[in-house]
Motif scaffolding. Structure first.
Motif, short mmCIF file in Angstrom:
data_model
loop_
_atom_site.label_atom_id
_atom_site.label_comp_id
_atom_site.label_asym_id
_atom_site.label_seq_id
_atom_site.Cartn_x
_atom_site.Cartn_y
_atom_site.Cartn_z
N SER A 7 0.88 -1.27 0.09
CA SER A 7 -0.17 0.21 -0.09
C SER A 7 0.79 1.29 0.07
O SER A 7 0.63 1.98 -0.74
CB SER A 7 -0.91 -0.08 1.35
N ARG A 10 2.27 1.89 -3.37
CA ARG A 10 1.21 1.97 -4.47
C ARG A 10 0.75 3.71 -4.11
O ARG A 10 0.55 4.31 -5.03
CB ARG A 10 -0.22 1.72 -4.23
N SER A 15 -0.61 4.43 -8.07
CA SER A 15 -1.19 3.56 -8.99
C SER A 15 -1.61 2.41 -8.54
O SER A 15 -1.03 1.88 -7.39
CB SER A 15 0.17 3.16 -10.10
N ASN A 16 -2.64 1.66 -9.21
CA ASN A 16 -3.03 0.51 -8.70
C ASN A 16 -2.67 -0.66 -9.57
O ASN A 16 -2.85 -1.80 -9.66
CB ASN A 16 -4.53 0.54 -8.61
#
Length: 383
Positions: A7, A10, A15-16
């Motif tokens: 997490s 990201r 960005s996922n």
């Protein structure tokens, strides 16, 4: 256990999607410069951008001469030849490195000697180097360093600045001078890194850089030899097929190498070099964020050595043990965040089985624990 790290990464990259370990970033002039070479038709080994890239890189790092090559491995191969490495010679290096370091030694017909690294720098240990030389080598009547057992010439020493963190250059220079061994710096990963205010790659007889697609700046592929004017002229001659200048005749005075960097790649490099300082700023800012994140963690974040300024090319953490390392690798990669273990030790590879080596406790310890984490430049952090 490591979902929070996923997490956090990201959040940094906003960005996922899949997050790579290190991707290139292109800023302002790359397209213009590359198109200029296409329009000029000088896209191959001759062109203004090659000369410009060499000149500007020499100025940036503070080297008398810089000679561009097709890749970093070619640059290192040539560097070893320039300091006189011959078939049958011994070249000291570290086992904790990318395979190209040792491949270049093999190209010369020389044999590697693997010496331990320091945990603080991840680079070749001057103390371990001196211990091995004291036990296994001597200086002959001509001043050459040779092995006691079989009288092999110990010709060169190749430390590598791991992940952009400078090795202990004061110590290495001191040992190499006293033992009359040529110091060749593998600075492939450390463009922009400073040791006591001086650029890595400029402390030895020769240094080399890499501009592979995953480096802090890229030419697609490419490398650079850093050295003085005399050796640089020799490097330029050998890497351009040992051709004697002539208006139209093909005259070659010795065996040479077609290690020239194409002009189209050099054009990309010129544009990337213009952005290098902003890239370093962004990478150091990301490293500071990682350092804060891991501050209260049982993972140790690898920081720049004392009196150094690292480019933080690849950020790294040191796990408690191999089991934790494997869990970290599994969780992050399955979550689409790329992490990688450090390289397998070179002395473990089958083609180096039986190679000479000192005691390697630090290298083995680090091999079990080090993991690289995403390190691409974040544009919002560029200054």
């Amino acid at each position: 256990m490591f979902e929070s790290l996923v997490s956090f990464v990201r959040e940094q990259y906003k960005s996922n999607e899949f997050i790579p370990l290190h991707a290139p970033i292109f800023s302002a002039n790359e397209r213009d410069y590359v198109m200029d070479t296409i329009d000029s038709t000088f896209v191959s080994s001759v062109g203004a951008y090659v000369d410009r890239f060499e000149r500007e890189m020499a100025a940036y790092v503070g080297s008398q001469r810089a000679v561009a090559t097709v890749n970093g491995t070619a640059a290192l191969h040539m560097a070893l030849k320039l300091v006189g490495v011959l078939p049958g010679d011994l070249v000291i290096t570290q086992p904790l490195t990318f395979v190209a370091t040792c491949n270049a030694i093999a190209y010369c017909g020389a044999e590697p000697v693997f010496i331990d690294v320091d945990r603080t720098t991840l680079g070749l240990s001057p103390k371990a180097l001196e211990q091995w030389l004291d036990e296994y080598a001597y200086i002959d009547a001509d001043g050459a360093c040779r092995t006691l057992a079989d009288n092999k010439n110990v010709r060169a020493c190749v430390p590598m600045h791991t992940f952009g963190h400078p090795a202990d250059l004061d110590g290495l220079v001191d040992v190499c001078v006293r033992w009359n061994i040529a110091l060749v710096e593998d600075a492939a990963e450390s463009l922009g890194s400073l040791y006591r205010g001086r650029h890595t790659g400029t402390f030895g007889s020769v240094g080399v850089l890499s501009f592979n697609g995953n480096k802090i700046i890229t030419t697609g592929g490419g490398g650079m030899i850093l050295t003085d004017e005399v050796v640089g002229a020799r490097a330029k001659h050998l890497t351009t097929t040992a051709k004697i200048p002539h208006p139209y005749e093909y005259v070659h005075d010795e065996i040479g190498y077609n290690y020239r960097l194409p002009n189209i790649n050099a054009a990309l490099g010129c544009a990337q070099l213009e952005a290098l300082e902003s890239f370093i700023s962004a990478k150091r800012a990301l490293a500071a964020r990682y350092a804060d994140y891991f501050n209260n963690s049982d993972l140790y974040f690898v920081r720049e050595p004392e009196a150094c300024k690292s480019n933080y090319w690849l950020n790294a953490v040191i796990c408690q043990d191999r089991a934790q390392r494997d869990e970290l690798l599994k969780t992050t990669n399955e979550s689409g965040v790329m992490t990688r273990p450090i390289w397998a030790l070179m002395n473990r590879l089958p083609f180096h089985h039986g190679a000479r080596a000192g005691e390697l406790p630090n290298a083995h310890w680090l091999e079990e624990r080090v993991v690289n984490i995403p390190s691409s430049v974040i544009p919002d952090l560029c200054q």
